[in-house]
Design an enzyme around this catalytic site. Structure first.
Site, PDB file in Angstrom:
ATOM      1  N   TYR A 202      -2.380  -1.456  10.411  1.00 22.65           N
ATOM      2  CA  TYR A 202      -2.326  -1.566   8.949  1.00 22.65           C
ATOM      3  C   TYR A 202      -0.977  -1.047   8.444  1.00 22.65           C
ATOM      4  O   TYR A 202      -0.321  -1.688   7.605  1.00 22.65           O
ATOM      5  CB  TYR A 202      -3.482  -0.757   8.343  1.00 22.65           C
ATOM      6  CG  TYR A 202      -3.657  -0.891   6.856  1.00 22.65           C
ATOM      7  CD1 TYR A 202      -4.437  -1.906   6.309  1.00 22.65           C
ATOM      8  CD2 TYR A 202      -3.055   0.012   5.975  1.00 22.65           C
ATOM      9  CE1 TYR A 202      -4.614  -2.024   4.939  1.00 22.65           C
ATOM     10  CE2 TYR A 202      -3.221  -0.093   4.607  1.00 22.65           C
ATOM     11  CZ  TYR A 202      -4.007  -1.113   4.088  1.00 22.65           C
ATOM     12  OH  TYR A 202      -4.174  -1.218   2.723  1.00 22.65           O
TER      13      TYR A 202
ATOM     14  N   SER B   8       0.868  -1.187   0.000  1.00 23.68           N
ATOM     15  CA  SER B   8       0.000   0.000   0.000  1.00 23.68           C
ATOM     16  C   SER B   8       0.899   1.230   0.000  1.00 23.68           C
ATOM     17  O   SER B   8       2.077   1.148   0.389  1.00 23.68           O
ATOM     18  CB  SER B   8      -0.848  -0.003   1.277  1.00 23.68           C
ATOM     19  OG  SER B   8      -1.516   1.232   1.439  1.00 23.68           O
TER      20      SER B   8
HETATM   21  P1  NAD Z   1     -11.493  -6.187  -0.312  1.00 24.51           P
HETATM   22  O1  NAD Z   1     -12.131  -6.197   1.039  1.00 24.51           O
HETATM   23  O2  NAD Z   1     -12.343  -6.002  -1.516  1.00 24.51           O
HETATM   24  O3  NAD Z   1     -10.628  -7.514  -0.507  1.00 24.51           O
HETATM   25  C1  NAD Z   1      -9.964  -8.132   0.547  1.00 24.51           C
HETATM   26  C2  NAD Z   1      -9.898  -9.606   0.227  1.00 24.51           C
HETATM   27  O4  NAD Z   1      -9.239 -10.271   1.315  1.00 24.51           O
HETATM   28  C3  NAD Z   1     -11.301 -10.225   0.092  1.00 24.51           C
HETATM   29  O5  NAD Z   1     -11.287 -11.168  -0.944  1.00 24.51           O
HETATM   30  C4  NAD Z   1     -11.491 -10.913   1.440  1.00 24.51           C
HETATM   31  O6  NAD Z   1     -12.365 -11.996   1.368  1.00 24.51           O
HETATM   32  C5  NAD Z   1     -10.064 -11.355   1.722  1.00 24.51           C
HETATM   33  N1  NAD Z   1      -9.818 -11.687   3.121  1.00 24.51           N
HETATM   34  C6  NAD Z   1     -10.070 -10.947   4.215  1.00 24.51           C
HETATM   35  N2  NAD Z   1      -9.744 -11.642   5.329  1.00 24.51           N
HETATM   36  C7  NAD Z   1      -9.261 -12.844   4.910  1.00 24.51           C
HETATM   37  C8  NAD Z   1      -8.783 -14.006   5.560  1.00 24.51           C
HETATM   38  N3  NAD Z   1      -8.745 -14.089   6.898  1.00 24.51           N
HETATM   39  N4  NAD Z   1      -8.398 -15.063   4.819  1.00 24.51           N
HETATM   40  C9  NAD Z   1      -8.467 -15.021   3.451  1.00 24.51           C
HETATM   41  N5  NAD Z   1      -8.909 -13.932   2.776  1.00 24.51           N
HETATM   42  C10 NAD Z   1      -9.294 -12.874   3.495  1.00 24.51           C
HETATM   43  O7  NAD Z   1     -10.361  -5.059  -0.242  1.00 24.51           O
HETATM   44  P2  NAD Z   1      -9.343  -4.527  -1.346  1.00 24.51           P
HETATM   45  O8  NAD Z   1      -9.491  -3.057  -1.311  1.00 24.51           O
HETATM   46  O9  NAD Z   1      -9.476  -5.249  -2.624  1.00 24.51           O
HETATM   47  O10 NAD Z   1      -7.950  -4.893  -0.661  1.00 24.51           O
HETATM   48  C11 NAD Z   1      -7.077  -5.902  -1.162  1.00 24.51           C
HETATM   49  C12 NAD Z   1      -5.652  -5.600  -0.718  1.00 24.51           C
HETATM   50  O11 NAD Z   1      -5.247  -4.358  -1.278  1.00 24.51           O
HETATM   51  C13 NAD Z   1      -5.488  -5.480   0.795  1.00 24.51           C
HETATM   52  O12 NAD Z   1      -4.261  -6.064   1.197  1.00 24.51           O
HETATM   53  C14 NAD Z   1      -5.452  -3.982   0.997  1.00 24.51           C
HETATM   54  O13 NAD Z   1      -4.739  -3.631   2.149  1.00 24.51           O
HETATM   55  C15 NAD Z   1      -4.731  -3.539  -0.264  1.00 24.51           C
HETATM   56  N6  NAD Z   1      -4.946  -2.115  -0.608  1.00 24.51           N
HETATM   57  C16 NAD Z   1      -6.205  -1.640  -0.902  1.00 24.51           C
HETATM   58  C17 NAD Z   1      -6.362  -0.297  -1.219  1.00 24.51           C
HETATM   59  C18 NAD Z   1      -7.713   0.303  -1.575  1.00 24.51           C
HETATM   60  O14 NAD Z   1      -7.823   1.534  -1.674  1.00 24.51           O
HETATM   61  N7  NAD Z   1      -8.747  -0.485  -1.803  1.00 24.51           N
HETATM   62  C19 NAD Z   1      -5.244   0.543  -1.214  1.00 24.51           C
HETATM   63  C20 NAD Z   1      -3.996   0.026  -0.908  1.00 24.51           C
HETATM   64  C21 NAD Z   1      -3.852  -1.313  -0.609  1.00 24.51           C
END
Ligand code: NAD
Length: 261
Positions: A156, A143
């Site tokens: 985080y 991130s």
């Molecule tokens: P999201 O909630 O759509 O996806 C998260 C995924 O992780 C989902 O598929 C969920 O089922 C899975 N998950 C959660 N807990 C779990 C567990 N215990 N075991 C297995 N799977 C699990 O969120 P996202 O925004 O797509 O985030 C995905 C990644 O990207 C994360 O690591 C997040 O920190 C990172 N990220 C997101 C953003 C953003 O703005 N959306 C920005 C920077 C980084």
């Protein structure tokens, strides 16, 4: 030598991929010809249907394997059950927002486990498989918060900085092998997780959707635009191509200029 961009014959395991960025990454890897293994902690018909849909759309093998990324043994079992793992995308993640002195200890533990320690366990299980195959890519979805901080997101930010550190060590331990390890650092991406926060924030600040997006969410993102899951998927595919064979141990920001500030 010609640069190869097809991922046909490779198997990609993407953690946390039944939604958001993980799902977008799975789609783009499948579009590039890779077989994909989707994952989350649920085991619903719709999880398996999602994999079937991707498999059909791109004529590749797509499977869904349930494994809870908060548990080390399940992280390792995911790689074992996948049977092959040429490309490992560590993406599963959760968030909790609170000041340090009020941060629930169980939320701290869960975020450190899912957002950071899971990548240690999956990488530890995947490296011998990659070595046996003679090729591998470890791609950690960190991130902008793996490189900078914000208040109230202690767990985080600690976890994402940890993932960037783990990425560098993975790269050094595999540097003389045909394996690379890199972290992608997204800024704000419009996933269902982020979309769901917009209505409450509109009420809280008495703002329109456009004002919330521009003045609250994208305040620190100079482009004033979200990154997309397709762009994150495309960046992941790039890191898997021969063009990226000498890119290892680094971070690629997909953050509209956030970390340039
Ligand atoms: P999201 O909630 O759509 O996806 C998260 C995924 O992780 C989902 O598929 C969920 O089922 C899975 N998950 C959660 N807990 C779990 C567990 N215990 N075991 C297995 N799977 C699990 O969120 P996202 O925004 O797509 O985030 C995905 C990644 O990207 C994360 O690591 C997040 O920190 C990172 N990220 C997101 C953003 C953003 O703005 N959306 C920005 C920077 C980084």
């Amino acid at each position: 030598m010609a640069i190869t961009t097809s991922l046909a014959g490779k198997t990609a395991v993407i953690t946390g991929s039944n939604s958001g960025i993980g799902l977008g990454v799975a789609y783009e890897l499948a579009r590039a010809g890779a077989d994909v293994v989707l994952n989350s902690f649920t085991d619903r018909d719709e999880d398996h249907a999602l994999a079937a849909e991707i498999g059909k759309e791109f004529s590749i093998t797509a499977r869904y394997i349930k494994a809870d990324m908060s548990k080390g043994d399940e992280c390792r079992a995911l790689i074992e059950k996948a049977g092959a793992c040429d490309i490992l995308v560590n993406n599963a993640g959760i968030q909790h927002v609170a000041p340090i002195d009020e941060f629930p200890a169980e939320k701290w533990d869960a975020i450190i486990a899912i957002n950071m320690s899971s990548s240690f366990h999956t990488t530890a299980a995947a490296l011998p498989v990659m070595r046996a195959a003679g090729w591998g890519r470890v791609i950690n979805i960190a991130s902008a918060h793996g490189l900078t901080a914000s208040p109230f997101k202690s767990a985080y930010i600690a976890a994402k900085h940890g993932v960037v550190g783990l990425t560098k060590t993975t790269a050094l331990e595999t540097a003389e092998e045909p394996i690379t390890a890199n972290a992608i650092c997204p800024g704000y991406v419009l996933t269902p997780l982020v979309e769901a926060q917009i209505p409450d924030t509109m009420k809280e600040y008495n703002m329109t959707r456009e004002e919330v997006v521009k003045n609250v969410m994208l305040k620190r993102q100079p482009s004033k635009d979200f990154a997309t899951v397709e762009q994150l998927g495309g960046t992941t595919v790039f890191l898997c191509t021969d063009a990226a064979a000498q890119i290892t141990g680094t971070t690629i920001s997909v953050d509209g200029g956030w970390t340039a500030l």
